[in-house]
Motif scaffolding. Structure first.
Motif, PDB file in Angstrom:
ATOM      1  N   SER A   1       0.834  -1.212   0.000  1.00 30.50           N
ATOM      2  CA  SER A   1       0.000   0.000   0.000  1.00 30.50           C
ATOM      3  C   SER A   1       0.864   1.256   0.000  1.00 30.50           C
ATOM      4  O   SER A   1       0.549   2.234  -0.683  1.00 30.50           O
ATOM      5  N   PHE A   2       1.949   1.230   0.763  1.00 32.56           N
ATOM      6  CA  PHE A   2       2.842   2.385   0.810  1.00 32.56           C
ATOM      7  C   PHE A   2       3.472   2.632  -0.564  1.00 32.56           C
ATOM      8  O   PHE A   2       3.558   3.764  -1.015  1.00 32.56           O
ATOM      9  N   PHE A   3       3.909   1.557  -1.225  1.00 31.06           N
ATOM     10  CA  PHE A   3       4.475   1.716  -2.562  1.00 31.06           C
ATOM     11  C   PHE A   3       3.443   2.279  -3.533  1.00 31.06           C
ATOM     12  O   PHE A   3       3.780   3.064  -4.421  1.00 31.06           O
ATOM     13  N   ALA A   4       2.184   1.886  -3.375  1.00 34.88           N
ATOM     14  CA  ALA A   4       1.124   2.391  -4.257  1.00 34.88           C
ATOM     15  C   ALA A   4       0.855   3.876  -4.015  1.00 34.88           C
ATOM     16  O   ALA A   4       0.524   4.604  -4.942  1.00 34.88           O
ATOM     17  N   CYS A   5       0.999   4.325  -2.785  1.00 37.80           N
ATOM     18  CA  CYS A   5       0.748   5.733  -2.435  1.00 37.80           C
ATOM     19  C   CYS A   5       1.932   6.642  -2.731  1.00 37.80           C
ATOM     20  O   CYS A   5       1.746   7.777  -3.170  1.00 37.80           O
ATOM     21  N   VAL A   6       3.112   6.158  -2.432  1.00 37.78           N
ATOM     22  CA  VAL A   6       4.322   6.976  -2.527  1.00 37.78           C
ATOM     23  C   VAL A   6       5.348   6.203  -3.355  1.00 37.78           C
ATOM     24  O   VAL A   6       6.015   5.312  -2.831  1.00 37.78           O
ATOM     25  N   PRO A   7       5.453   6.497  -4.628  1.00 33.59           N
ATOM     26  CA  PRO A   7       6.423   5.770  -5.459  1.00 33.59           C
ATOM     27  C   PRO A   7       7.845   6.217  -5.138  1.00 33.59           C
ATOM     28  O   PRO A   7       8.356   7.169  -5.710  1.00 33.59           O
ATOM     29  N   ASP A   8       8.441   5.564  -4.170  1.00 32.99           N
ATOM     30  CA  ASP A   8       9.774   5.923  -3.710  1.00 32.99           C
ATOM     31  C   ASP A   8      10.611   4.655  -3.603  1.00 32.99           C
ATOM     32  O   ASP A   8      10.120   3.550  -3.837  1.00 32.99           O
ATOM     33  N   ARG A   9      11.860   4.797  -3.204  1.00 39.62           N
ATOM     34  CA  ARG A   9      12.770   3.663  -3.076  1.00 39.62           C
ATOM     35  C   ARG A   9      12.343   2.757  -1.927  1.00 39.62           C
ATOM     36  O   ARG A   9      11.744   3.208  -0.949  1.00 39.62           O
TER      37      ARG A   9
END
Length: 158
Positions: free
Chosen positions: A40-48
């Motif tokens: 979910s975090f990757f889906a919200c914030v496309p970061d490393r």
């Protein structure tokens, strides 16, 4: 000692698998919940992946109450210049807010499920990292983060 079917001898009673302990069940739920939050975090914030591996409560991962955020409680990732290698050049990054709809799940994970993943030792202070390896209780490594994301995504590729 192993039984013929590959199960540990103490897990098999006359051919019937013994039910898992509550502690084991809770750790399994916590692990699945952690996987859900990571994706979910990757889906919200496309970061490393390092950004999410190194989240620490009240250091670079903070809860913002709705009064300060247009009425909706949310969690925010805040990086100081010391948190990344180009920080000296670019300075502090702008805050990276997660979706407010994730707030209840994050709160529940921190309050109820994250403790199931922590090492239980009286002589070590509790970790401030958000995510942990279920088997060791250590913070996630780059490889463990890679394995979580790739395995979760691979399950649903077909």
């Amino acid at each position: 000692e192993m039984e013929a079917n590959g199960q540990p001898a103490d897990q098999v009673i006359s051919g019937v698998k013994r039910p898992k302990s509550l502690q084991v069940q809770q750790k399994e739920i916590a692990t699945i919940f952690q996987h859900y939050l990571i994706l979910s975090f990757f889906a919200c914030v496309p970061d490393r992946q390092r950004t999410f591996r190194e989240l620490q409560l009240d250091k670079n991962f903070m809860r913002i109450d709705g009064d300060a955020n247009d009425g909706e409680d949310t969690w925010v990732i805040r990086h100081s210049a010391d948190d990344y290698k180009t920080g000296a050049t670019y300075g502090e990054r702008p805050p990276l807010p997660l979706l407010p709809s994730l707030t209840p799940a994050i709160d529940d994970f921190i309050e109820r499920w994250r403790p199931c993943l922590l090492r239980s030792s009286d002589d070590t202070p509790p970790s401030s990292f958000l995510f942990h390896q279920p088997k060791t209780g250590n913070p996630l490594s780059a490889n463990s983060m890679y394995q979580i994301v790739s395995r979760c995504c691979y399950k649903y590729k077909e």
